[in-house]
Design a protein around this motif. Sequence first.
Motif, short mmCIF file in Angstrom:
data_model
loop_
_atom_site.label_atom_id
_atom_site.label_comp_id
_atom_site.label_asym_id
_atom_site.label_seq_id
_atom_site.Cartn_x
_atom_site.Cartn_y
_atom_site.Cartn_z
N VAL A 20 0.83 -1.40 0.05
CA VAL A 20 0.18 0.02 0.02
C VAL A 20 0.79 1.19 -0.08
O VAL A 20 1.77 1.33 0.95
CB VAL A 20 -1.03 0.18 1.13
CG1 VAL A 20 -1.80 1.27 1.30
CG2 VAL A 20 -1.53 -1.19 1.35
N ALA A 21 0.62 2.21 -0.84
CA ALA A 21 1.33 3.38 -0.97
C ALA A 21 0.10 4.45 -0.54
O ALA A 21 -1.03 4.34 -0.98
CB ALA A 21 1.63 3.84 -2.33
N ILE A 22 0.70 5.28 0.27
CA ILE A 22 -0.13 6.60 0.91
C ILE A 22 0.27 7.75 0.49
O ILE A 22 1.50 8.07 0.90
CB ILE A 22 -0.40 6.28 2.48
CG1 ILE A 22 -0.67 4.94 2.89
CG2 ILE A 22 -1.21 7.46 2.98
CD1 ILE A 22 -0.81 4.61 4.36
N VAL A 23 -0.50 8.82 -0.26
CA VAL A 23 -0.08 9.91 -0.52
C VAL A 23 -0.70 11.03 0.50
O VAL A 23 -1.57 11.08 0.82
CB VAL A 23 -0.55 10.39 -1.84
CG1 VAL A 23 0.10 11.95 -2.25
CG2 VAL A 23 -0.16 9.41 -2.81
N GLY A 24 0.39 11.76 1.51
CA GLY A 24 0.09 12.40 2.52
C GLY A 24 0.22 12.11 3.59
O GLY A 24 -0.46 10.82 4.11
N ALA A 25 0.89 12.63 4.68
CA ALA A 25 1.38 12.26 5.77
C ALA A 25 0.63 13.22 7.14
O ALA A 25 1.29 13.37 8.16
CB ALA A 25 2.85 12.27 5.95
N GLY A 26 -0.70 13.54 6.60
CA GLY A 26 -1.30 14.20 7.98
C GLY A 26 -2.03 13.37 8.71
O GLY A 26 -1.77 12.12 8.63
N ALA A 27 -3.15 13.75 9.43
CA ALA A 27 -4.03 12.76 10.36
C ALA A 27 -4.50 11.54 9.60
O ALA A 27 -4.37 10.42 10.05
CB ALA A 27 -5.11 13.44 11.01
N CYS A 28 -4.89 12.09 8.44
CA CYS A 28 -5.44 10.78 7.51
C CYS A 28 -4.46 9.58 7.15
O CYS A 28 -4.66 8.59 7.29
CB CYS A 28 -6.08 11.36 6.53
SG CYS A 28 -6.98 10.22 5.28
#
Length: 465
Positions: A20-28
Motif C-alpha cells: 500500500v502506498a499512501i499520499v499525504g502524511a497528515g492525520a488521515c
Amino acid sequence: MTVPVIRRGERMDAPIHVPVAIVGAGACGLTAALMLRDAGIDCVVLERDAVPSGSTALSSGFVPAPNTRVQKSKNIEDSPRRFAADIQAKAHGTAAPQLATAYAEAIGPAIDALQASHGLEFVLLDDFLYPGHSRHRMHAVPEKTGAGLMARLQQAAEAADVPVVTRALVRELWLNARDEILGIAYERPDGTLEQLACDALILACNGFGGNAAMVQQLLPEMKDATFAGHTGNDGSAIAWGRALGARLADLGGYQGHGSWAVPQGALVSWALMMEGAVQINALGQRFHNETLGYSEAAVQVLAQPGSVAWNVFDEALLTFARGFPDFCEAEAAGALKRCDNEAALAAQIGCDVGALHATLAAAVAPGAAAPDGRVFKRALQAPFYAVKVTGALFHTQGGLDIDAHCHVLHEDASPFKNLLAAGGAARGVSGNAVWGYLSGNGLLSAIAGGYIAARSAAKLLETKT
C-alpha cells in the motif's frame, strides 16, 4: 497545483514494490498507515513537504467521536446513530449518507485503536458543547492543539517503523486498461523521479483552499477572505481525479471560521461564543446567532462593515478562554483589548456608545430570547475584553467522491478497484455549503477515513492472495 502524468500499461517495472502506498502524511495518512501496521501490512507514506504538517497541525485538534473508552469513562450516553443524526442535522440532511454513517461508526474504534495500540492519549472536552453536538464527544490530545495531535501521530508512526518519505512530490500515476492502480512516480528534491509499485493507493493529501483560482470559481463568497489553512491545499487531488475520470462531489462545502484575530493572524476559540461571548460590528450591534456555528460565522463577519467584528466577553469568560492554547497564543500576540466600561469598549470598537449599550442591555439580557433565537444565561459584566476578528477560510470539504469504504468512484459511480481516498482529498460530511460544517468534521473525515481506507486496502490484499 500538481497535475500528474497518467501512464497506462499492463505492468510497471518499478524497482520497489509495496502493498500500500499512501499520499499525504497528515492525520488521515498516518492513521491509515498505523492501522495497516496493526494488520501486519507494509506501506509507505509519501509527503511532499520537508516536515509533515498539513491542515491537521493548523487545526484545534478536536476530534468528535461517540462510544470511545474515554467517553464511556465519563458515563456519557452516546452512539454512532446519534452522532450521524447530528451530522445530518447540521448539514440540513445534505451530508453524504453513506459517509455520515460510516464515519460515525468508525471514529470511535479509530480513536480507541490509536490510544490502545499506539499510545496516543486522548482527553474528553466535557465542559462545553460545540455547535450542533448533542453530547460531549469532542476528544483532544492533552496539548489541545492540532500540532500536538500531529506530533503524537508522528511519534507513533516512528515507533511503529512506518516509512514516511518526505520531499516526495507525486508526479505520475500508473494504471492498467481496467483502471487499476499499478504504482506511482514521485519527484525528489534533486529533480529525479523514483518509481514505486503498489497493490493499493490511498490518497490522503489535500483540498483546494490554497488555490485562489479554484476558490474564486467554486467558493466565490470566500474569494477575498483570508486563507488560514495550509498552503499545500492546492487542489492537486481534484486535478488528479479529473485526470483519472473520477467523480467529484460537494465542491461548495468548506470550513470557514468567524474568529480569526486581525492583524495578528491567530485563531480565537469559538468555545467563548458557546459560553456567552458575543460578536459586535462597527455599528455596535450583534448581527447573527453566534451559537449556530463558527463556519457560517465566517460569511456573517465578512458581510459586516470593513469585514470585521469584535468578540466581546468579560472576566469570567477570559478565565475560561485561557484554558485553550489557541486563545493564549492570540493573547500573547496582542489581540486582547481590555475595556473598563461600555464607553471604553465603544471607543475601542469605534461605535456609538448608545447603540452598544442597547446591544449589551437588551440583546444580551439573560433568559430572554434575542430576535435571532439565542438565549443568554447571564449578562456580561465590566470590565470587558475584546478581540478584533475577521472571517477566514480554513479548509475545503469537497473532493473525490467515495463510497462507504473510501473507494474512489468513476463518473458512472462504479468504484476504482484499488484507489482509495479520504481526508482532504475526498468529499466530507458537510454537504455542499459552509453552514453544513459540524465542529470537528475535518478531523472526523481524516481519522475515520484513514481508518476505513486502511481496512479496505487490507481487504483488497486478502482477495488478491
